[in-house]
Design a protein around this motif. Structure first.
Motif, PDB file in Angstrom:
ATOM      1  N   VAL A  21       0.847  -1.191   0.000  1.00  0.00           N
ATOM      2  CA  VAL A  21       0.000   0.000   0.000  1.00  0.00           C
ATOM      3  C   VAL A  21       0.884   1.243   0.000  1.00  0.00           C
ATOM      4  N   THR A  22       0.493   2.254  -0.785  1.00  0.00           N
ATOM      5  CA  THR A  22       1.115   3.574  -0.678  1.00  0.00           C
ATOM      6  C   THR A  22       0.029   4.571  -0.299  1.00  0.00           C
ATOM      7  N   ILE A  23       0.420   5.593   0.447  1.00  0.00           N
ATOM      8  CA  ILE A  23      -0.557   6.586   0.896  1.00  0.00           C
ATOM      9  C   ILE A  23       0.123   7.926   1.080  1.00  0.00           C
ATOM     10  N   LYS A  24      -0.604   8.989   0.700  1.00  0.00           N
ATOM     11  CA  LYS A  24      -0.171  10.346   1.018  1.00  0.00           C
ATOM     12  C   LYS A  24      -1.373  11.085   1.567  1.00  0.00           C
ATOM     13  N   ASN A  25      -1.184  11.722   2.702  1.00  0.00           N
ATOM     14  CA  ASN A  25      -2.290  12.419   3.360  1.00  0.00           C
ATOM     15  C   ASN A  25      -2.351  13.880   2.917  1.00  0.00           C
ATOM     16  N   GLU A  26      -3.562  14.393   2.750  1.00  0.00           N
ATOM     17  CA  GLU A  26      -3.777  15.818   2.465  1.00  0.00           C
ATOM     18  C   GLU A  26      -4.525  16.407   3.658  1.00  0.00           C
ATOM     19  N   ASP A  27      -3.947  17.445   4.262  1.00  0.00           N
ATOM     20  CA  ASP A  27      -4.520  17.954   5.513  1.00  0.00           C
ATOM     21  C   ASP A  27      -5.246  19.291   5.351  1.00  0.00           C
ATOM     22  N   ASN A  28      -5.470  19.729   4.087  1.00  0.00           N
ATOM     23  CA  ASN A  28      -6.231  20.959   3.886  1.00  0.00           C
ATOM     24  C   ASN A  28      -6.903  20.911   2.515  1.00  0.00           C
ATOM     25  N   ARG A  29      -7.839  21.827   2.307  1.00  0.00           N
ATOM     26  CA  ARG A  29      -8.557  21.877   1.044  1.00  0.00           C
ATOM     27  C   ARG A  29      -8.157  23.105   0.223  1.00  0.00           C
ATOM     28  N   GLU A  30      -7.064  23.757   0.599  1.00  0.00           N
ATOM     29  CA  GLU A  30      -6.556  24.869  -0.198  1.00  0.00           C
ATOM     30  C   GLU A  30      -5.938  24.363  -1.500  1.00  0.00           C
ATOM     31  N   THR A  31      -5.392  23.155  -1.472  1.00  0.00           N
ATOM     32  CA  THR A  31      -4.802  22.546  -2.658  1.00  0.00           C
ATOM     33  C   THR A  31      -5.308  21.110  -2.782  1.00  0.00           C
ATOM     34  N   HIS A  70       4.118  10.943  -4.505  1.00  0.00           N
ATOM     35  CA  HIS A  70       3.279   9.746  -4.378  1.00  0.00           C
ATOM     36  C   HIS A  70       3.320   8.917  -5.657  1.00  0.00           C
ATOM     37  N   GLY A  71       3.134   9.568  -6.791  1.00  0.00           N
ATOM     38  CA  GLY A  71       3.199   8.833  -8.054  1.00  0.00           C
ATOM     39  C   GLY A  71       4.558   8.214  -8.296  1.00  0.00           C
ATOM     40  N   GLY A  72       5.616   8.948  -7.933  1.00  0.00           N
ATOM     41  CA  GLY A  72       6.961   8.409  -8.075  1.00  0.00           C
ATOM     42  C   GLY A  72       7.162   7.159  -7.242  1.00  0.00           C
ATOM     43  N   LEU A  73       6.591   7.170  -6.029  1.00  0.00           N
ATOM     44  CA  LEU A  73       6.682   5.991  -5.161  1.00  0.00           C
ATOM     45  C   LEU A  73       5.930   4.810  -5.771  1.00  0.00           C
ATOM     46  N   ILE A  74       4.763   5.071  -6.341  1.00  0.00           N
ATOM     47  CA  ILE A  74       3.996   4.007  -6.987  1.00  0.00           C
ATOM     48  C   ILE A  74       4.803   3.397  -8.130  1.00  0.00           C
ATOM     49  N   ALA A  75       5.420   4.242  -8.947  1.00  0.00           N
ATOM     50  CA  ALA A  75       6.250   3.748 -10.051  1.00  0.00           C
ATOM     51  C   ALA A  75       7.415   2.925  -9.534  1.00  0.00           C
ATOM     52  N   ALA A  76       8.030   3.378  -8.434  1.00  0.00           N
ATOM     53  CA  ALA A  76       9.172   2.661  -7.869  1.00  0.00           C
ATOM     54  C   ALA A  76       8.760   1.292  -7.339  1.00  0.00           C
ATOM     55  N   VAL A  77       7.604   1.218  -6.688  1.00  0.00           N
ATOM     56  CA  VAL A  77       7.113  -0.074  -6.186  1.00  0.00           C
ATOM     57  C   VAL A  77       6.757  -0.987  -7.347  1.00  0.00           C
ATOM     58  N   THR A  89       8.095  -1.123 -10.191  1.00  0.00           N
ATOM     59  CA  THR A  89       9.330  -1.615 -10.785  1.00  0.00           C
ATOM     60  C   THR A  89      10.022  -2.635  -9.887  1.00  0.00           C
ATOM     61  N   ALA A  90      10.113  -2.309  -8.593  1.00  0.00           N
ATOM     62  CA  ALA A  90      10.853  -3.177  -7.669  1.00  0.00           C
ATOM     63  C   ALA A  90      10.110  -4.479  -7.386  1.00  0.00           C
ATOM     64  N   LYS A  91       8.790  -4.387  -7.305  1.00  0.00           N
ATOM     65  CA  LYS A  91       7.991  -5.542  -6.886  1.00  0.00           C
ATOM     66  C   LYS A  91       7.394  -6.299  -8.067  1.00  0.00           C
ATOM     67  N   GLY A  92       7.232  -5.606  -9.180  1.00  0.00           N
ATOM     68  CA  GLY A  92       6.635  -6.244 -10.345  1.00  0.00           C
ATOM     69  C   GLY A  92       5.129  -6.141 -10.399  1.00  0.00           C
ATOM     70  N   SER A  93       4.522  -5.466  -9.418  1.00  0.00           N
ATOM     71  CA  SER A  93       3.072  -5.257  -9.412  1.00  0.00           C
ATOM     72  C   SER A  93       2.786  -3.927  -8.737  1.00  0.00           C
ATOM     73  N   ALA A  94       1.675  -3.309  -9.111  1.00  0.00           N
ATOM     74  CA  ALA A  94       1.328  -1.998  -8.562  1.00  0.00           C
ATOM     75  C   ALA A  94       0.765  -2.149  -7.150  1.00  0.00           C
ATOM     76  N   ASP A 118      -0.632   9.910 -14.658  1.00  0.00           N
ATOM     77  CA  ASP A 118      -0.772   8.760 -15.546  1.00  0.00           C
ATOM     78  C   ASP A 118       0.591   8.144 -15.844  1.00  0.00           C
ATOM     79  N   ALA A 119       1.594   8.990 -16.069  1.00  0.00           N
ATOM     80  CA  ALA A 119       2.930   8.496 -16.390  1.00  0.00           C
ATOM     81  C   ALA A 119       3.522   7.688 -15.245  1.00  0.00           C
ATOM     82  N   THR A 120       3.245   8.101 -14.015  1.00  0.00           N
ATOM     83  CA  THR A 120       3.804   7.408 -12.849  1.00  0.00           C
ATOM     84  C   THR A 120       2.937   6.249 -12.384  1.00  0.00           C
ATOM     85  N   SER A 121       1.616   6.394 -12.523  1.00  0.00           N
ATOM     86  CA  SER A 121       0.696   5.471 -11.846  1.00  0.00           C
ATOM     87  C   SER A 121      -0.311   4.787 -12.758  1.00  0.00           C
TER      88      SER A 121
END
Length: 315
Positions: free
Chosen positions: A147-157, A169-176, A178-183, A245-248
């Motif tokens: 599992v990957t997760i990133k928390n957002e703590d406001n609604r300004e962005t 977050h997307g970069g981490l998904i791409a790295a996993v 690649t390393a694990k062979g599954s998303a 899309d490119a990362t995830s």
């Protein structure tokens, strides 16, 4: 309101196994809150040292496994034990970011594996001065991530507001991938209202943001009141969407169709952009064409020809 010590929560009270979590922190966190990093690091070591089974304590399970792996490669027991306990990784010293945004914006990549390599290179540093840096430790952690997760703590962005969101977050998904062979399963936490914390899948969060804001006619009308900057922000939205899309590999075709029809090809919006910021219109068109060329968007031939004609006319 200050942490002055840590206590282990008994399993009977926790009522679940102890989950192994790896943190990828930003350069800002590294510089601004070193005490918080030390507390989390201490917590990992306290949990690691508990006399609990593998099914109850995944932190200890993985530390034991990684220690054995490092010893096979010539490490001493003491050194392997400490290195296997690292769980907080971040940017190289005095550097910030992940390198992913610049890579995608510069079109200097062929597949998500290239993105994963850059992300891992920029993310594999840790703060233990007495433990030699070793990129393999971060790569090892990637292979265990479900599992990957990133928390957002406001609604300004939101996740389409800046390239940092897909870079981290997307970069981490791409790295996993690649390393694990599954998303991994990817989630976005929403703690903007701390009395009602919400957890959404990445796909649900993207759909919520696109339908609620970026392709909402009210959003487009509001952006058109801001001239050059409004058009620039709209082009950023399209760029950040493609970055996800490119990362995830998580953007459905209807989202690209919406940007094409509501941003680039809508007569009113197009004429406005030509007047206030033709560079933004050209960038939107270029990104949409790139998404199609790279196979992320199955656009109709008619749509491609319209976008190509638009791009050439701007050029």
């Amino acid at each position: 309101q200050r942490v002055c010590g840590l206590e282990i929560i008994p399993l009977a009270e926790l009522q679940r196994p102890r989950i192994d979590v790896t943190a990828r922190i930003s350069g800002l966190f590294r510089d601004a809150v070193p005490n918080a990093i030390r507390w989390v690091d201490q917590a990992v070591r306290m949990v690691r040292d508990l006399d609990e089974s593998d099914e109850e304590n995944y932190v200890r399970k993985h530390v034991l496994s990684d220690t054995a792996w490092l010893k096979e490669q010539g490490e001493t027991q003491e050194s392997a034990w400490e290195r296997a306990s690292v769980r907080i990784f971040g940017d190289p010293p005095q550097a910030y970011g992940t390198g992913v945004g610049a890579l995608i914006e510069g079109k200097n990549w062929e597949s998500f594996k290239d993105i994963a390599q850059v992300y891992s290179q920029w993310s594999s540093f840790y703060l233990h001065k007495d433990i030699p840096q070793d990129m393999r430790l971060f790569q090892r952690r990637l292979t265990t991530m479900d599992v990957t997760i990133k928390n957002e703590d406001n609604r300004e962005t939101h996740i389409m507001s800046a390239d940092d969101y897909y870079s981290y977050h997307g970069g981490l998904i791409a790295a996993v991938r690649t390393a694990k062979g599954s998303a991994p399963r990817a989630y976005v936490g929403d703690s903007s209202d701390r009395s009602r914390v919400v957890m959404r899948s990445l796909g649900d969060e993207i759909r919520r943001v696109v339908q609620g804001e970026t392709q909402n006619p009210k959003f487009i009308e509001a952006m058109m009141k801001h001239g050059y900057k409004g058009a620039s922000d709209m082009s950023n939205v399209v760029s950040h969407t493609f970055g996800w899309d490119a990362t995830s590999d998580v953007i459905p075709d209807w989202i690209y169709e919406g940007y094409a029809n509501k941003y680039a090809l809508d007569k009113v919006v197009q004429d406005w952009m030509r007047q206030v910021n033709p560079w933004a219109l050209q960038r939107i068109t270029e990104i949409l064409l790139e998404a199609s060329q790279r196979g992320y968007w199955d656009a109709s031939q008619e749509m491609i020809q319209e976008l190509q004609s638009l791009y050439i006319s701007i050029e």
